[in-house]
Enzyme design. Structure first.
Site: not given
Ligand code: PGA
Length: 244
Positions: A9, A11, A94, A162
């Site tokens: 992901n 982002k 998310h 998560e």
């Molecule tokens: P990270 O983020 O892998 O950078 O810890 C996880 C997420 O926000 O889904």
């Protein structure tokens, strides 16, 4: 047997040129991988990345979608629009969408079936916010967001657990909790359909790194990872894929 799924992901990172350069770097590194692999870039890079990975084994996913196929929804993108681009799936719910942009379980209740109807694989994120062992929160999120999915299609949804309480605190506690929470998520799916619970894939998300991925991905109820930071670098993303 559930095939492992590793999802990067990105982002709101990477311009188109950076996304295409990433693909050129990472694809040769993934040639021997056994896991299913997906990358979720920003909307602007979806089309170019679909083209850059065409004929390869990496699927391209979006990070959000609107529940309607079209309509007066300024600034939104629909599932048929993503399918037209060659996008294969979508991350839904998310924690950043929930926390920063007001995404609700009620909206997800429409988005998950809309994605399935259009032919996109949904990855539904469910979070523990305050503390470990918050089975009540997981139950509510799953119940609401999956209410519109018929039992026969439940296993097509990918779930991502998560633990927000663990992010930034080091991953040891998260690893210990990941199996317990994933088993709970599977049991909650099993209340709707025992057959779907056997087949549904549950990803772990939060601080997944090349160092932590081996232990996490070996857990019996963890079927893959949703990776943000560590997916931005081709070598570290490929190392996580190799651990699966
Ligand atoms: P990270 O983020 O892998 O950078 O810890 C996880 C997420 O926000 O889904």
């Amino acid at each position: 047997m559930r095939t492992a799924l590793i999802v990067g992901n990105w982002k709101m990172h990477k311009l188109i040129a950076e996304a295409v350069a990433f693909a050129a770097d990472v694809l040769p590194r993934l040639s021997g991988a056994r896991a299913e692999i997906a990358l979720a870039p920003a909307f602007t890079a979806l089309g170019p990345l679909v083209q850059a990975t065409a004929g390869d084994r990496v699927a391209i996913y979006a990070q959000n979608v609107h529940e309607a196929p079209f309509g007066p929804f300024t600034g939104e993108v629909s599932a048929p629009m993503l399918v037209e681009l060659g996008v294969a799936g979508v991350i839904l719910g998310h924690s950043e969408r929930r926390r920063l942009f007001g995404e609700t379980d009620r909206a997800l209740r429409r988005k998950v079936p809309a994605a399935l109807r259009a032919g996109l694989r949904p990855i539904l994120c469910v979070n523990e916010r305050e503390r470990a062992g918050d089975g009540h929160a997981l139950r509510l999120q799953l119940q609401e967001a999956l209410a519109g999915v018929e039992a026969e299609r439940l296993a097509e949804v990918v779930l991502a657990y998560e633990p927000l309480w663990a992010i930034g605190t080091g991953s040891a506690a998260a690893c210990a909790r990941a199996q317990e929470a994933s088993a709970l998520v599977r049991a909650l799916v099993g209340e709707r359909s025992p057959a779907a619970a056997e087949r549904v894939r549950i990803l772990y998300g939060g601080c997944v790194t090349p160092a932590s991925s081996g232990e996490l991905l070996a857990l019996p109820d963890v079927d893959g990872a949703l990776v943000a930071d560590a997916s931005l670098d081709p070598a570290s993303f490929a190392a996580i894929v190799a651990a699966a």
